[in-house]
Design an enzyme around this catalytic site. Structure first.
Site, mmCIF file in Angstrom:
data_model
loop_
_atom_site.group_PDB
_atom_site.id
_atom_site.type_symbol
_atom_site.label_atom_id
_atom_site.label_comp_id
_atom_site.label_asym_id
_atom_site.label_seq_id
_atom_site.Cartn_x
_atom_site.Cartn_y
_atom_site.Cartn_z
ATOM 1 C CG ASP A 483 11.841 28.648 -20.120
ATOM 2 O OD1 ASP A 483 11.428 27.532 -19.806
ATOM 3 O OD2 ASP A 483 12.219 29.525 -19.321
HETATM 4 C C1 BGC Z 1 12.291 23.769 -17.313
HETATM 5 C C2 BGC Z 1 11.485 25.036 -17.424
HETATM 6 C C3 BGC Z 1 12.330 26.187 -16.944
HETATM 7 C C4 BGC Z 1 13.632 26.217 -17.712
HETATM 8 C C5 BGC Z 1 14.516 27.382 -17.323
HETATM 9 C C6 BGC Z 1 13.610 23.912 -18.032
HETATM 10 O O1 BGC Z 1 14.379 22.767 -17.852
HETATM 11 O O2 BGC Z 1 11.557 22.675 -17.835
HETATM 12 O O3 BGC Z 1 10.293 24.909 -16.665
HETATM 13 O O4 BGC Z 1 11.634 27.366 -17.128
HETATM 14 O O5 BGC Z 1 14.317 25.018 -17.563
HETATM 15 O O6 BGC Z 1 15.329 27.150 -16.264
HETATM 16 C C1 NOJ Z 2 9.438 27.900 -15.320
HETATM 17 C C2 NOJ Z 2 10.206 29.147 -15.587
HETATM 18 O O1 NOJ Z 2 10.630 29.719 -14.382
HETATM 19 C C3 NOJ Z 2 9.384 30.137 -16.350
HETATM 20 O O2 NOJ Z 2 10.157 31.255 -16.673
HETATM 21 C C4 NOJ Z 2 8.797 29.503 -17.572
HETATM 22 O O3 NOJ Z 2 7.937 30.445 -18.169
HETATM 23 C C5 NOJ Z 2 8.027 28.248 -17.243
HETATM 24 N N1 NOJ Z 2 8.857 27.358 -16.500
HETATM 25 C C6 NOJ Z 2 7.459 27.529 -18.463
HETATM 26 O O4 NOJ Z 2 8.448 26.902 -19.193
#
Ligand code: BGC
Ligand code: NOJ
Length: 813
Positions: A483
């Site tokens: 994401d």
């Molecule tokens: C992080 C992701 C996470 C997303 C949603 C981002 O800042 O790098 O790992 O899934 O936030 O909270």
């Molecule tokens: C952590 C988030 O919790 C998860 O939903 C996401 O898929 C990964 N980061 C990768 O960005």
């Protein structure tokens, strides 16, 4: 360097110094009341929801890290110390912290006085029990004073640390004997309060933080402890705390034990008071009565241990690889339970005031949990599916207490729909319970819209079918699993959320990752439909899957690896054509584990490219080369410095996808090499580099482009737990629940030796499995013998109703 060791027979990690590189924590609690506890007694407690019902306070951005917890001050003469070393940090003569399954035990000695503190949350009560035992190890009589200390949070943890103009006026407590009742806001809309009590008469108490600590002091040097006498303070507003004073005398060799309980209690609305503003203490009395004696505590701990014994007996392995066995049999499954319970809400890296439960996160957590307690998985599936919208998309997050979708983030994460299919499929393969498909489940929590769960799966499937882009690949929306790849966001201003800025849909940007997911879980959807006799739907689904497979091989293939995505301009992401970010890990792992390109050769090429371009000594990095500048058309991924997080960090969650993929093409050595590199027990020896707990996975290990290559962050709450368990149990050890029975088809490395055994409880039966591999092959079942009878294929189909034990021998070759 190590800071402790594994004690496998006791299922504990034993930390031998309080000075670990970072706080090394454990989780207490099974279903409703939870606590976080670090190896220095830090951490906090909450009931069900870490944001809305927080019992004790955690101070964010603390200095030093991890200050605040359940603290016990021991004052003997002029020496003041704590069994967990913090917060006073007096040098201890010995220190040990044992983190076990749902409990932690600290044993420390100072000047011949031993303190042993046991902390756990009993199975069926909403409280944390702290039993502290003192033993006089000297030949002289000892007298000392014990002060307990916790700091109450005013329930809503977010409000608690921001809304001082109100909150410094609302704090209220009652004290009766040895019990402190925290009742802030109980006079109005709350019907719950907290209790903090000890099972012995006290020599004093405090409920005012300022009285206990004294002006301009901290938890390191409380005034009351220095003076050796509680102030018996009753706070009014300001900062409510709970503290007891107990004066103790110990003869040589004598042991005395005290039991402290921090509990959460509720009253029915019309039974809240016994007199104006006086709490009805009945629920507290009942709770506390259960933890008055050591025998009661021993019994509650024994019940907790027995519960874990039972849970962990559902899947066990015994091989020549001690570290593999320890992770599979103990820690990986334990972490799966914690991630199932917590999603991404409360850890030392997730504040507990943020995300709540994630849709994709919870669906994936379930994959590693479903064999442990299928009934809870079932309930969770219904909760999750209830946050889906009629068009098949879904709220990306929901709050555990209310189970309502979180409108601030909304929907638009286009991988979400297929994760629902993944977890329902896993549940049915585990249990055989297809009745879940008939459960009536609402959309967006509106009961009037309820349809059978099967219809939700169809909507998930069709969401992807109906949202394709120019290359017939799935539109990415706000983002997919990664994401931070925000292809429709185009954010130029600091502070704008990459997750929600910009349109939630775009007509061009496409995801090859979702395409791979669709192939994998689309097939599982078709299998489910066929299984329940809906052949037309199964056929339709298979033809959609086949079209997607073709689209991937046509426009999702870059020559040597799978493309990652197409951006909003229709340009490739994760291709040789790109200047930075030429190859990404996700589509290589997921497309291959879905079976894309296995027969036509792309799969092997893609995995060879992963090894060549993305591998490092600490694991596979997410992409290469890292983004060195901000790309507005890609979003958050390029906001991280090279080597961190999604920008070429070793993102532990997706390493198992590649390991799974390697087993799909039969390369057991390579699959295991990948498994081992990020596996906590295998990297325990480099704890000074890795830094986070050596018994659980972290979300990310800094990649080869980072300044701190090999250093992990964000331990505990990561989909890595579930995925590595799926990887090791189903793809490497090869035990796969299918719709019809248990399939056993290992793909293993030379390290596994010529023989190993496993037990798997599956539906009504226990499967005692022996795998023989005299020829040391990496994959292949030459013979499957069940109860002395040779079967064809790899699947043991329960062949006799009511049969509870199967003895299975798999001969590889
Ligand atoms: C992080 C992701 C996470 C997303 C949603 C981002 O800042 O790098 O790992 O899934 O936030 O909270
Ligand atoms: C952590 C988030 O919790 C998860 O939903 C996401 O898929 C990964 N980061 C990768 O960005």
């Amino acid at each position: 360097m190590k800071f402790g060791f594994f004690d496998d027979p006791n299922r504990e990690y034993v930390i031998t110094t309080p000075k670990t590189p970072l706080p090394w924590i454990n989780y207490l609690g099974s279903t409703a009341f939870f606590s976080l506890i670090s190896n220095t007694c830090g951490g906090y407690s909450f009931y069900k929801d870490a944001k809305l019902l927080r019992l004790t306070r955690y101070r964010y951005n603390n200095i030093p890290n991890d200050e605040g917890g359940r603290y016990y001050y021991i004052k003997e003469g002029d020496t003041v110390w704590n069994p967990g070393w913090m917060p006073v940090k007096t040098d201890l003569d010995s220190y040990e912290c044992r983190h076990g399954m749902g409990y932690s035990r600290f044993t420390s000695v100072k000047n011949g006085l031993e303190a042993s503190l046991l902390a756990f949350v009993p199975l069926n009560d909403n409280c944390e029990v702290n039993q502290i035992k003192f033993t006089n190890k000297t030949s002289e009589k000892k007298s000392f004073t014990l002060f307990s200390y916790i700091e109450f949070c005013l329930w809503n943890a977010m409000d608690d640390m921001t809304n001082y103009q109100r909150n410094l006026n609302t704090g209220e407590v009652e004290v009766i004997g040895s019990t402190i009742y925290h009742k802030t806001e109980y006079r109005e809309r709350r019907n719950h309060f907290a209790v903090y009590s000890v099972n012995t008469p006290v020599d004093g108490f405090d409920t005012s933080r300022d009285e206990f600590l004294g002006a301009y002091r901290g938890v390191t040097d409380p005034q009351v402890v220095e003076e050796g006498k509680s102030h018996d303070s009753i706070t009014s507003g300001w900062y409510p705390i709970g503290s007891h004073q107990i004066n103790v005398e110990l003869e040589p060799g004598e042991t005395k034990s005290f039991i402290f309980v921090l509990g959460y209690c509720e009253n029915p609305k019309d039974e809240k008071f016994t007199a104006p503003n006086v709490i009805n203490k009945k629920p507290a009395d009942e709770l506390l009565a259960k933890y008055q004696t050591d025998e009661q505590v021993d019994a509650a701990l024994a019940a907790l241990k027995a519960n874990w014994e039972d849970l962990l007996s559902k899947f066990t392995v015994k091989s020549d690889e001690e570290k593999l066995d320890r992770m599979v049999n103990i820690w990986n499954q334990y972490q799966c339970m914690v991630t199932f319970n917590m999603s991404r809400s409360a850890s030392y890296y997730e504040s507990g005031i943020g995300r709540g439960m994630g849709f994709r996160d919870s669906c994936q957590d379930l994959l590693g949990f479903v064999h442990l307690i299928p009934e809870r998985a079932r309930e969770r599936i219904i909760d999750i599916a209830s946050t889906q919208f009629p068009d098949g998309s879904a709220y990306h997050q929901y709050q555990p207490l209310t189970r309502k979708g979180n409108a601030d983030i909304g929907s638009g994460f286009n991988d979400d729909p297929m994760w629902l299919v993944a977890c329902v499929s896993a549940y049915i393969r585990e249990t055989g319970d297809t009745t879940i498909l008939d459960e009536m489940v609402p959309f967006d929590n509106d009961e009037s819209t309820a349809v059978p769960l099967l219809e939700h799966l169809k909507r998930s499937f069709d969401y992807i079918v109906n949202h394709k882009g120019p290359h017939k690949l799935p539109l990415i929306g706000r983002a997919d699993w990664n994401d931070c790849l925000n292809l429709n966001c185009f954010s130029e201003q600091p502070g704008e959320s990459f997750q929600t800025f910009g349109p939630s849909e775009g007509p061009v940007a496409e995801s090859v990752f979702i395409a791979g997911m669709f192939v994998k879980y689309g097939k599982e959807y078709a299998d489910l439909c066929e299984f329940i006799g809906k052949q037309d739907e199964a056929d339709r689904a298979r033809s959609e899957v086949s079209a997607m497979n073709d689209a991937i091989l046509k426009d999702g293939w870059d020559g040597d690896w799978f493309v990652r995505a197409y951006d909003a301009y229709g340009h490739k992401v994760g291709s040789k054509e790109c200047e930075e970010g030429q190859i990404y890990i996700e589509p290589q792992g997921f497309c291959v584990l879905a079976g894309v390109g296995v027969e036509s050769g792309e799969a092997k090429k893609a995995l060879d490219s992963v090894k060549e371009k993305l591998d490092s000594k600490y694991g596979i990095v997410l992409l290469q080369p890292p983004y060195t500048k901000y790309h507005v058309e890609l979003g958050e991924i390029s906001s991280y410095p090279p080597g961190y997080k999604e920008n070429a960090g070793i993102f532990c969650h997706n390493n198992p996808w590649v390991s799974c993929a390697e087993t799909v093409i039969g390369r057991g050595n390579r699959a295991f090499e990948i498994y081992r590199k990020t596996c906590p027990a295998y990297i325990e020896d480099i704890s000074e580099i890795h830094c986070t707990e050596p018994y659980v996975y972290s979300q990310m290990i800094a990649g080869k482009d980072a300044h701190f290559f090999g250093q992990a962050k964000n331990s505990w709450l990561t989909g890595t737990a579930a995925w590595t368990f799926v990887n090791v149990s189903q793809y490497i050890l090869g035990v796969v629940p299918t719709l019809k029975g248990l399939s056993i088809d290992p793909c293993i490395p030379a390290e596994m030796g010529t023989k190993f055994t496993m037990t798997r409880k599956y539906r009504e039966g226990v499967y005692n499995i022996t795998v023989e591999n005299d020829n040391k092959v990496e994959k292949g079942v030459a013979k499957l013998i069940v109860d002395g009878k040779e079967l064809t294929g790899t699947t043991v189909v329960p062949y006799e109703k009511g049969k509870t034990e199967y003895n299975v021998t798999v001969v590889m070759g």
